[in-house]
Structure formats: C-alpha cells, structure tokens
Design an enzyme around this catalytic site. Structure first.
Site, PDB file in Angstrom:
ATOM      1  N   SER B 129      29.077  44.656   4.568  1.00  0.00           N
ATOM      2  CA  SER B 129      27.823  43.931   4.569  1.00  0.00           C
ATOM      3  C   SER B 129      28.011  42.539   4.003  1.00  0.00           C
ATOM      4  CB  SER B 129      26.770  44.684   3.756  1.00  0.00           C
ATOM      5  OG  SER B 129      27.138  44.691   2.400  1.00  0.00           O
ATOM      6  N   LYS B 166      25.309  35.735   3.012  1.00  0.00           N
ATOM      7  CA  LYS B 166      25.206  35.017   4.284  1.00  0.00           C
ATOM      8  C   LYS B 166      24.916  33.552   4.002  1.00  0.00           C
ATOM      9  CE  LYS B 166      25.523  38.031   7.655  1.00  0.00           C
ATOM     10  NZ  LYS B 166      25.197  39.320   7.164  1.00  0.00           N
TER      11      LYS B 166
END
Lengths: 207, 207
Positions: B129, B166
């Site tokens: 992730s 991110k």
DNA sequence: TGCAAAGTGTATATTAGCGTATGTTTTATG
DNA sequence: CATAAAACATACGCTAATATACACTTTGCA
C-alpha cells in the site's frame, strides 16, 4: 462503532463494499470465503456474524445482510473510505462495454462520490470525440450507468463504436445530442429513439 | 539502560527488535523460544516477564507487549542528542492514530532529523500500500504531522484504514493521490475535498 | 411440469497455535 | 553437599481456521 475490528474483518468490509457497488449485492458466504483466502465457509460465516454483533452489518427481515451506514465522526474526517471502480479502456467495436478485455484497471474512489445502488465505471477521454467543454484528452470520466436521461444531462453514448459525450435532448420521438459548444467540428447528432445511453457523466477527473 | 541484563535477555531484546521491524509484531512465546534455543515455552515466557519487570517491555491495555526504548542504528549519531518518537503499529480502525494501543515502541531519533515545533511519528512500511518509489517493506517512515499539503508533496493518508503513501494533488475541488509509477496495481486514488491528510513524509529510514 | 445440478446458509467435529500452569530435572554457586 | 535459579517436559483451556456434511432454494433443461 468501528473500534476493534481485526484485519480480516476490515478486509471483509472492503470486499463487501466493493461487491455492493460492482454487483449490487452482498457477497455470499463462499464468495467472501475466497476473497479472504479462507478455506471453509464456516470461517466467513462466523466473520459475518461477528460483524453483525459489532453493528457493522444488519440482518433484514428476509434474512439477507445489509451494511449499516455508519457515520464517521468528525475527527476521523481524514479516514477516506473508497470503492473500486473499473476503468474501461478504449471501447472496442461491438464488444459489450463491460467485457473483461475492456477493463484496464480498478481505481479507488471515495464512497462519498458514489450514489448507493448504482453501477459506475470510469472512462479515459481520448481523441476529440468527447471534446466537450471542460473535457480534455486524458481526463477520467466517472459515469453512472443507466439507460435513461433527462433533457440537459451530459451523457455517454456509443456512436459508431466510439464513446461520445454530449448533452441529451429528446423531443418528438427524436433524440438530439448537442455538443456543448457548436462549431464546425462538432455538430449535433440526431438519432431515433432506439439507441442506448451508456450512462451519465457525474464527474470529470483531471489527472 | 541495558545495565543488568543477562546474555539471554540481551539476545531476546535483539530478537524482539528484529521481529518488530520485519514483521511488525512481538514474537510469540514459542517463536522467542526457538530463537533463543530454549526447549520449553515456559523459559521464554519467564524471560518476557523479567524484561517487563526491568522496564524494557511494557504490557499495553490489550495485553500485548510493547518495547519501551528502541535505538535506531548507530550511524544515526550515537553521540548526537536524540528525541523519542513513537513508532505506530498497524493503524487500527476508527481509533485515533495516537491511541496507546497503536504505539509499538518509542524510537530514539537524532534531533538533527527533527524540525522544531512539529509533532512527528514513525511508521513501518508494510505490504504494497506504500510501495512508492524508494520505499521498501520494512523501512521506517518519519512523518511530520500536519493537515495541509502542497501539490506534489509526498503524504501519508489513511485510505480504508490503511496507511498509504502517495503524491498529493488537488484540483477542481477533488483530491487525487497519485502513485509514483502507475501500472495495473498502482492507480490514483480519487477523493473529495473533505478529507484530511495525516502528515508529510520527511524521511525514509532504511534498516 | 418435473427433476437434477448448482448454489445458498448453517452445523459438527478436528486441528493447530496461542499464552499459561504444573511439576521435575539440570546447572551453577555458596 | 545443599540450595536456588534456570531450563525442562508436558498439559490445560482458548481461539481461529479447517474439512466435511446437511437441508433448503434457485436455476436451467427436458
């Protein structure tokens, strides 16, 4: 409310949520089983029962499960909940739009952008066939799948096997698809009634 | 601090520390047993209890152990002044990120890595992730806690109760979290405005 | 319409791993 | 040698996951 959930329970909730959006129903015990890499239906059945006890799921009168709408407290506003929406590639000729070959990827989208009970997909804008106001090459279109539209809706249609975005207008049994800005290149398209709308553009995502 | 520890206890601490970094959890009594060449689970259980009495370990509310102090490898300046930064474990659901149960250890970090006036925490990279460029499984992420970010910042977000790294991008009232490299596995995550980030990645500590 | 096949939720009993507890043997040390 | 600490073998109760089976409903096809 959602305090002590195990990893498996969390994963189960995600699977259930995705199932709801993409298939319109809660997964069966065995589907959940494979999704969680369990090898016995018992395991996922127990998991469901636990989720029910923790008030994440609720049994309806007919026995089927329902996911309880939980409100996320304000201080948890940072915790985004997402759902996976299929991203369709170039819409190949004649092929059902949801054929496996068309699905390029799955993109996570906030559940707050998704209306309950509808199927959605994403489409990459390419070329100028959808050179509508505000849509540029490479944008992602979030499309709510449905077959009818109101006048003025911005819809996605398949015209000559090309994905096209236009404003929907119906009058006297004729359907007129208007471009947002009329110029020489983009003329309205006039069709008879028996063409199918693929869906309604709900959002334009600029990457 | 490591004053009156037997050889076995020292070895146990090393094993526990490695386990913590590589697997994100404290070893079970039997795992510790084999690691220490014990042949009875009792032996390692007693050892754990002793370490607790010597304040090296601490039992958390949920009964699991927590390592009290934890030095980052020597090259981060054993002579320099250090600050203790909490190492967060798996980010449990719905629970404030700094809840006691979430803190796996206190890690000593050189003050040279810390900006004054900010709160920091450490997070173990796990799974994919956060499979961003340069981040590998087992790395420690040094996160500066703050709620706003500039486009292009590399941020930590909680997506579906999972810590995710991110690149932050905001446009059109939407927030788009981009992966460094997009392929089938890593797609952008699309959120609406009202979600908050957890912090900004300031450093990646490779162990 | 009838009936088999497949899929559904559920139940029973078994296995494996966990932390812990009991009592015995080994080892080290005065 | 005596004694205390350390390590031992073994066992208990608990939980999660397992394989397998049962009865019921839905589905498709003859």
């Amino acid at each position: 409310m959602f305090y002590d959930l195990s990893d498996k329970e969390l994963k189960a909730i995600k699977i259930i949520r995705n199932f709801l959006v993409n298939q319109g129903r809660i997964p069966s015990v065995r589907e959940l089983m494979t999704g969680l890499d369990y090898k016995s239906p018992r395991s996922s059945a127990i998991l469901l029962k636990n989720l029910e006890e923790k008030k994440i799921l609720r049994k309806k009168n007919d026995g089927s499960y329902q996911i309880v709408d939980f409100e996320i407290p304000e201080d948890f506003g940072s915790r985004a909940q997402t759902v996976k929406i299929p991203l369709l590639g170039s819409v190949a000729c004649g092929m059902p739009i949801f054929a496996d070959e068309n699905i390029e990827a799955e993109v996570s989208i906030s559940i707050e952008m998704i209306k309950n009970g509808y199927k959605y997909f994403l489409l990459r804008a390419e070329g100028d066939s959808m050179d509508e106001a505000g849509i540029e090459n490479g944008d992602l279109l979030l499309v709510r799948q449905q077959q009818n539209a109101e006048n003025g809706d911005r819809i996605l249609a398949l015209i000559d096997d090309e994905a096209t975005v236009k404003e929907y207008n119906k009058s006297n049994g004729m359907v007129i698809l208007k471009p947002k800005s009329s110029n020489k290149i983009h003329q309205p398209i006039i069709l008879n009634e028996n063409f199918r709308i693929q869906g309604i553009i709900e959002n334009i995502i600029k990457l």
